[in-house]
Write an enzyme that holds these catalytic residues in place. Structure first.
Site, PDB file in Angstrom:
ATOM      1  N   GLN A 188     -21.636 -45.369 -54.702  1.00 28.42           N
ATOM      2  CA  GLN A 188     -21.016 -44.481 -55.681  1.00 28.42           C
ATOM      3  C   GLN A 188     -19.811 -45.204 -56.271  1.00 28.42           C
ATOM      4  O   GLN A 188     -18.851 -45.484 -55.556  1.00 28.42           O
ATOM      5  CB  GLN A 188     -20.556 -43.175 -55.020  1.00 28.42           C
ATOM      6  CG  GLN A 188     -21.618 -42.459 -54.206  1.00 28.42           C
ATOM      7  CD  GLN A 188     -22.639 -41.750 -55.076  1.00 28.42           C
ATOM      8  OE1 GLN A 188     -22.538 -41.736 -56.298  1.00 28.42           O
ATOM      9  NE2 GLN A 188     -23.643 -41.168 -54.446  1.00 28.42           N
TER      10      GLN A 188
ATOM     11  N   GLU B  39     -23.675 -39.884 -59.009  1.00 27.78           N
ATOM     12  CA  GLU B  39     -24.837 -39.782 -59.900  1.00 27.78           C
ATOM     13  C   GLU B  39     -25.248 -38.327 -60.100  1.00 27.78           C
ATOM     14  O   GLU B  39     -25.481 -37.881 -61.225  1.00 27.78           O
ATOM     15  CB  GLU B  39     -25.994 -40.601 -59.332  1.00 27.78           C
ATOM     16  CG  GLU B  39     -27.303 -40.487 -60.097  1.00 27.78           C
ATOM     17  CD  GLU B  39     -27.282 -41.185 -61.448  1.00 27.78           C
ATOM     18  OE1 GLU B  39     -28.310 -41.168 -62.132  1.00 27.78           O
ATOM     19  OE2 GLU B  39     -26.233 -41.746 -61.829  1.00 27.78           O
TER      20      GLU B  39
ATOM     21  N   ASP C 135      -6.695 -53.262 -33.819  1.00 26.19           N
ATOM     22  CA  ASP C 135      -6.045 -52.758 -32.607  1.00 26.19           C
ATOM     23  C   ASP C 135      -6.478 -51.342 -32.233  1.00 26.19           C
ATOM     24  O   ASP C 135      -7.269 -51.138 -31.325  1.00 26.19           O
ATOM     25  CB  ASP C 135      -4.528 -52.828 -32.768  1.00 26.19           C
ATOM     26  CG  ASP C 135      -3.965 -54.202 -32.434  1.00 26.19           C
ATOM     27  OD1 ASP C 135      -4.509 -54.857 -31.535  1.00 26.19           O
ATOM     28  OD2 ASP C 135      -2.983 -54.619 -33.065  1.00 26.19           O
TER      29      ASP C 135
ATOM     30  N   HIS D  93      -6.615 -63.856 -12.152  1.00 24.77           N
ATOM     31  CA  HIS D  93      -5.585 -64.675 -11.515  1.00 24.77           C
ATOM     32  C   HIS D  93      -4.604 -63.834 -10.699  1.00 24.77           C
ATOM     33  O   HIS D  93      -3.953 -64.336  -9.782  1.00 24.77           O
ATOM     34  CB  HIS D  93      -4.828 -65.479 -12.570  1.00 24.77           C
ATOM     35  CG  HIS D  93      -5.683 -66.504 -13.258  1.00 24.77           C
ATOM     36  ND1 HIS D  93      -5.457 -66.927 -14.556  1.00 24.77           N
ATOM     37  CD2 HIS D  93      -6.781 -67.174 -12.832  1.00 24.77           C
ATOM     38  CE1 HIS D  93      -6.378 -67.815 -14.885  1.00 24.77           C
ATOM     39  NE2 HIS D  93      -7.192 -67.980 -13.860  1.00 24.77           N
TER      40      HIS D  93
END
Length: 416
Positions: free
Chosen positions: A250, A274, A169, A104
């Protein structure tokens, strides 16, 4: 000192946070970023959340360092002429107006290509053009809600939550930055610019990829074994909220440390790996768990994972969070203190690395701002203060070839 984007000119037609975070990084990399602002008003963040009356707010100064500012009324004929001259000389233009706004103003992508075929046009919108929400006005939390972050953040028995981190943002700005740099490289091969669009929804979704992974697993299995709801809770048809649980397979949780009764940040984040279970057991004084079938595998531990964290917390609650991290690190346990923004602002290591820097603006004086998060071996970004409104209007117009009399006339006609 040579910088990567030295000689690159950027027109910054952005406001608030998503666009300015992108163009600020371009400025840190050495580009000449010209922030185009409405005469007498400027970026809305100059006035938001002020801590000093009539002085640019920190909201503005922390997102616009190293830029030049000009006041330009593009609704006037003279203002449009200046804008066209700027576009003709620029390498990149970035905008984050509402959909259709820049069209515009008379600067459609087609018209911009006619003025400067080499220009790269970066555009941030809330949603992609094919989205049913394309005309919805978007801000930070709107993007988090639509991008999958809010629905998967929080506790399973509570409402969706938004993150304090700027996933909608600044994260969108960083995504656009990557696209603009790729477009610059592409221009070296083709000689032509291109349009780079980035939606805030897409940027949030890109950080929620593991949740999209989990959705597909849930569709197939009906449960997610690493979530606290497993195996005793129930699962619906969408990825649930998992509280503070780790999202990568995890198990992890926030644990209290000494002083938690009065200090809201006396906590650490503790992760159980682990492959490091044996060391974890030794660290918390539970060597018998190493071979106990009820604890020796991740699958066996999951039904009573909160009992395990409670046992670990019996230790962490007796010591300071920094002491806890120092001790647990000896056992190669992934953990970190929950640092308050006060602690971060005073952290000498962050000052030393340049992640937090102190700069000075003529009217505000000294203030803290974030520095460049990337560290380079060949150059160090020199973080400077954000510009005052219109501080560089005359200089930029002179660079375009306008005389002092012409500049004075434009001011008289409210074009600048």
């Amino acid at each position: 000192m040579s910088t990567p984007l030295q000689g690159i000119k950027v027109l910054d037609f952005t406001g608030v946070q998503s666009g300015p975070s992108c163009t600020q990084m371009l400025a840190w990399f050495g580009a000449d970023v010209i922030k185009i602002e409405r005469p007498g008003v400027g970026d809305v963040t100059r006035h938001q959340l002020r801590d000093i009356p009539d002085i640019d707010a920190l909201y503005f100064t922390m997102l616009n360092s190293n830029k030049r500012s000009i006041e330009l009324n593009t609704k006037t004929a003279e203002g449009k002429e200046v804008m066209e001259k700027l576009i003709r000389e620029a390498d990149i233009l970035v905008e984050n107006f509402h959909p259709g706004a820049i069209d515009h103003m008379g600067f459609t992508w087609e018209h911009i290509q006619e003025i400067n075929p080499r220009l790269i046009f970066g555009s941030i919108k809330g949603f992609d053009e094919c989205s049913p929400y394309v005309n919805v006005k978007a801000y930070e939390n709107v993007a988090q809600a639509a991008g999958g972050a809010a629905s998967t953040t929080g506790f399973w028995d509570g409402p969706p939550l938004v993150s304090a981190a700027a996933l909608g943002d600044s994260n969108t700005g960083m995504h656009l930055l990557i696209g603009l740099l790729a477009a610059l490289l592409h221009r070296e091969k083709t000689g032509r610019g291109q349009r780079v669009t980035m939606s805030m929804q897409d940027a949030v979704l890109n950080l929620c990829r593991v949740k999209l992974r989990d959705q597909q697993r849930l569709d197939k299995l009906g449960y997610l074994e690493e979530y606290p709801q497993y195996p005793n809770g129930t699962f619906g048809d969408a990825v649930p909220r998992g509280g503070n649980a780790g999202g990568g397979g995890q198990p992890g949780w926030i644990l209290k440390c000494k002083g938690w009764e009065t200090d809201p940040n006396a906590y650490i984040y503790f992760t159980i790996q682990e492959q490091n279970w044996e060391n974890t057991c030794k660290a918390i004084g539970k060597p018998e768990w190493i071979t106990d079938p009820a604890y020796s595998t991740a699958h066996a531990r999951q039904p009573h994972i909160f009992d395990i964290f409670a046992e670990i917390e019996k230790y962490t609650v007796t010591i300071d969070k920094h002491e806890a991290v120092a001790y647990l690190t000896q056992f190669d346990i992934p953990c970190a203190p929950v640092l308050s923004m006060k602690e971060i602002s005073l952290d000498p290591s962050l000052r030393q690395s340049g992640s937090v820097v102190e700069v000075e603006q003529p009217l505000r004086g000294k203030y803290l701002t974030v520095g460049c998060p990337m560290k380079f071996s060949a150059f160090t970004p020199d973080i400077k203060a954000a510009p005052l409104l219109g501080e560089h209007t005359a200089v930029v117009l002179q660079e375009l070839g306008y005389s002092d009399d012409e500049i004075a006339a434009m001011k008289q006609n409210h074009a600048i």
